[in-house]
Design an enzyme around this catalytic site. Structure first.
Site, PDB file in Angstrom:
ATOM      1  N   LEU B  81       0.802  -1.235   0.000  1.00 23.79           N
ATOM      2  CA  LEU B  81       0.000   0.000   0.000  1.00 23.79           C
ATOM      3  C   LEU B  81       0.833   1.284   0.000  1.00 23.79           C
ATOM      4  CD1 LEU B  81      -2.968  -0.901   2.405  1.00 23.79           C
ATOM      5  CD2 LEU B  81      -3.016  -0.753  -0.089  1.00 23.79           C
ATOM      6  N   ASN B 107      -9.948   4.132  -3.911  1.00 26.73           N
ATOM      7  CA  ASN B 107      -9.808   2.971  -3.033  1.00 26.73           C
ATOM      8  C   ASN B 107      -9.177   3.435  -1.727  1.00 26.73           C
ATOM      9  OD1 ASN B 107      -7.977   0.710  -1.946  1.00 26.73           O
ATOM     10  ND2 ASN B 107      -9.266  -0.415  -3.376  1.00 26.73           N
ATOM     11  N   ASN B 135     -11.122  -1.023   0.838  1.00 25.07           N
ATOM     12  CA  ASN B 135     -10.285  -2.216   0.735  1.00 25.07           C
ATOM     13  C   ASN B 135     -10.171  -2.872   2.101  1.00 25.07           C
ATOM     14  OD1 ASN B 135      -8.322  -4.114   0.314  1.00 25.07           O
ATOM     15  ND2 ASN B 135      -6.702  -2.667  -0.251  1.00 25.07           N
ATOM     16  N   CYS B 138      -6.591  -6.333   1.667  1.00 28.94           N
ATOM     17  CA  CYS B 138      -5.188  -6.329   1.246  1.00 28.94           C
ATOM     18  C   CYS B 138      -4.415  -7.365   2.053  1.00 28.94           C
ATOM     19  CB  CYS B 138      -4.539  -4.964   1.436  1.00 28.94           C
ATOM     20  SG  CYS B 138      -2.802  -4.986   0.948  1.00 28.94           S
ATOM     21  N   THR B 201      -6.559 -10.046  -4.308  1.00 29.07           N
ATOM     22  CA  THR B 201      -5.605 -11.113  -4.653  1.00 29.07           C
ATOM     23  C   THR B 201      -5.678 -12.278  -3.668  1.00 29.07           C
ATOM     24  OG1 THR B 201      -3.924  -9.965  -3.368  1.00 29.07           O
ATOM     25  CG2 THR B 201      -3.965  -9.545  -5.740  1.00 29.07           C
ATOM     26  N   THR B 274      -4.144  -6.754 -13.621  1.00 30.74           N
ATOM     27  CA  THR B 274      -2.766  -7.125 -13.953  1.00 30.74           C
ATOM     28  C   THR B 274      -2.480  -7.076 -15.451  1.00 30.74           C
ATOM     29  OG1 THR B 274      -2.730  -8.481 -11.972  1.00 30.74           O
ATOM     30  CG2 THR B 274      -1.031  -8.940 -13.601  1.00 30.74           C
TER      31      THR B 274
END
Lengths: 303, 316
Positions: B81, B107, B135, B138, B201, B274
């Site tokens: 981050l 975000n 978020n 993370c 992710t 990505t």
């Protein structure tokens, strides 16, 4: 502004075991490229513009090795180190190469009127680190600056493009564009100028003694400290670190070209960062967008 | 004549929890910076929305390097981050956001529930922001992030705290690193979320066999890219069955077919992540590809496709 193009490969050959020279046609890129900048390549298996695989997925950053303004071509000199570069090496003349670039902040060429800063320029390469420095030497010579070149490598087989670098000095130059003696096109005043061929000083060192001096390239440098005013370097990190620390003692500025694992190449993902000192604080700067070239004194060199 | 052409053009516009998007394609946070980084390759005004890099209350230095490693059909990242902090973003990026016709979704992340609320409050009054993506997923920070997202009670607590301070559309970004993603989705829905983003992710790791050490500076990282797409499609499918909120689907989308798969599973919009690193024009290609798909298949409104694979699913 950087381009995204499908460039035709015009030449691709292995120049030494594991080292390849790839030339592609990209006149617009040539017009923009500066020494020390890189291109970001899609190495994936492609067929008529469609990626056939998602593995490897990421692009590979490769520094610009040389440009040919007349032919409009860019050359890359790279070493096969993994799957991406291995796939890249299978591409052939006539194939299209998906290229982003030029990217990053390159080397800063001397732009001073001070003659002392356009003499005593040392270019120090380690192994494949010679790749971007060849382009730098091209541009230095175009600017009537004659660098002294130091190249270190593991062995003779890893000493690349030495003859080509020497040949750069032998090129006739400046007949049509050279203004009256002593005046640079940009108004800079210079001392000695030359139009004809010159003999570049190129010093070599290898770890195993198979060519040049037996030992590190930094040992060659230290023998010449008194004549050096500015150093450009690219190579393995320990070598660049050694050059930076030695030069710091002598108060000689050094520009280093760094490398990190990279994803986006445009400064968005913050993957390829390196530690840089700024205003007495250590921060992470992006190798792709803030670099790859940094002032060595700003770099935090891990021991 | 003009009217006829217009009426034949399929509708691409979607509404994600109050955010009006002219098409369903947006960017995945962290893969597109603050938007301007990609301006050489992408006309940002063509995007349905722009989701920018995660922002925290204080500046974050980020994690040690190496921060990424390529893995089969994907990559692990552990950026940590890194961001300049909310005050810097307000000063330097909000003016840019205000110039864009595309809605900007910021975000946000935090160490504490109070951090999330403070950042949300500051963005609410700044202008130029169309929505917040919270978020809570993370995997790369020690405090906050996934710690909130892996527990339905804590996820609801963060959602409620942010809800209390902002009228902006609130999108909660969920993690796949949980036993039951539906439980978390239901909890944040009850706490006032307007929409959901999924998935973040997958927690992963790589080891260098030569050095015999973990590759990433932070040891573990988040897996993204085509490798995670089936996991993400499954998560969108499951959540869409159970929760009535609109979903921004993401995870390994790299082509128009991938984007369609998410929409058919139940995503109202899709985020492109990505693949931007491999193909910086992927967002635009997918927008164009969706329009072509609608025309080729005689579909008048992309919203008709959302979750429609469910209608076609076989009953077992």
């Amino acid at each position: 502004m950087s381009l995204l193009i499908n460039a035709e490969i015009v030449k691709h050959q292995q120049v030494a075991t594991g080292y390849w020279l790839l030339e592609f046609l990209a006149p617009k890129l040539v017009a923009k490229a500066k020494p020390g900048q890189f291109v970001h390549l899609n190495c994936a298996v492609e067929h008529t513009g469609t990626c056939l695989t998602s593995d490897p997925f990421l692009r590979r950053p490769v520094s610009i090795h040389r440009v040919d303004s007349e032919r409009g071509t860019v050359s890359l000199l790279y070493k096969v180190v993994g799957r991406g570069t291995m796939l890249l090496s299978t591409k052939q003349a006539g194939d299209l190469l998906d290229v982003m670039g030029p990217l990053g902040q390159g080397f800063t060429l001397p732009t001073t009127d001070d003659r002392r800063l356009t003499t005593g320029i040392a270019v120090v390469a380690g192994g494949i680190g010679i790749a971007p420095l060849y382009f730098l030497v091209q541009r230095l010579l175009d600017d009537q600056i004659m660098p002294v070149i130091y190249i270190g490598a593991h062995s003779a087989a890893d000493l690349l493009v030495v003859a080509e670098i020497k040949a750069l000095g032998q090129k006739e130059r400046g007949h049509t564009t050279t203004p009256s003696p002593g005046t640079h096109p940009k108004g800079r005043v210079r001392g000695t100028r030359w139009n004809g061929p010159i003999n570049l000083d190129v010093y070599l060192a290898t770890d195993d003694g198979s060519a040049g001096d037996h030992g590190l390239v930094t040992a060659l440098l230290t023998a010449h400290w008194d004549n050096i005013n500015l150093i450009y370097t690219c190579g393995p990190k320990p070598m660049m670190r050694a050059v930076a620390l030695l030069a710091k003692e002598k108060n000689i500025p050094v520009q280093v070209s760094l490398e990190e694992r990279m994803a986006c190449g445009v400064g968005a993902c913050l993957a390829c960062v390196c530690q840089i000192k700024a205003e007495n604080k250590t921060t992470y700067k992006r190798v792709c967008a803030d670099g790859p070239v940094f002032n060595a004194e700003d770099v935090v060199w891990e021991s | 004549m003009i009217n006829k052409v217009t009426s034949n053009k399929p509708n691409m516009a979607v509404n994600v929890g109050g955010i009006k998007m002219k098409n369903p394609v947006t960017t995945a946070s962290g893969t597109f910076g603050f938007g301007s980084e990609y301006s050489a390759y992408v006309d940002v005004s063509r995007l349905g929305a722009l989701v920018v890099k995660g922002v925290t209350l204080e500046p974050r230095l980020g994690n040690a390097t190496p921060r990424i490693v390529e893995t089969p059909s994907g990559m692990l990242n552990s950026i940590g981050l890194q961001n300049p902090g909310i005050d810097y973003v307000l000063k330097h990026y909000i003016p840019y956001f205000k110039t864009l016709s595309t809605p900007v979704i910021v975000n946000i992340s935090g160490d504490t529930v109070a951090d999330y609320a403070t950042v949300a409050e500051k963005l609410s009054v700044a202008g130029g922001v169309a929505g917040l993506e919270v978020n809570i997923s993370c995997p790369n920070v020690k405090k906050g992030g996934l710690a909130f997202g892996s527990n339905p009670v804590m996820a609801a607590e963060v959602t409620a705290a942010v809800r209390a301070v902002t009228k902006l559309p609130l999108i909660i970004k969920l993690s796949p690193n949980v036993t039951d993603i539906v439980a978390v989705a239901e909890a944040v829905a009850r706490a006032g979320a307007d929409a959901l983003s999924l998935i973040n992710t997958l927690l992963g790791m790589a080891i260098d066999v030569r050095t015999r050490r973990p590759v990433l500076g932070n040891v573990t990282g988040g897996l993204s890219g085509p490798a995670i797409k089936p996991v993400a499609v499954r998560a969108v499918w499951q959540v869409h069955q159970a929760v009535a909120l609109p979903i921004i689907g993401m995870g390994g989308i790299s082509s128009v077919d991938d984007a369609l798969e998410f929409i058919l599973a139940g995503a109202t919009a899709v985020a492109i992540g990505t693949v931007n690193f491999a193909n910086p024009q992927a967002t635009i290609e997918i927008i164009n590809g969706l329009a072509t798909y609608l025309i080729d298949n005689g579909i008048k409104d992309i919203n008709d496709l959302v979750g429609s694979a469910n209608n076609n699913a076989r009953n077992y």
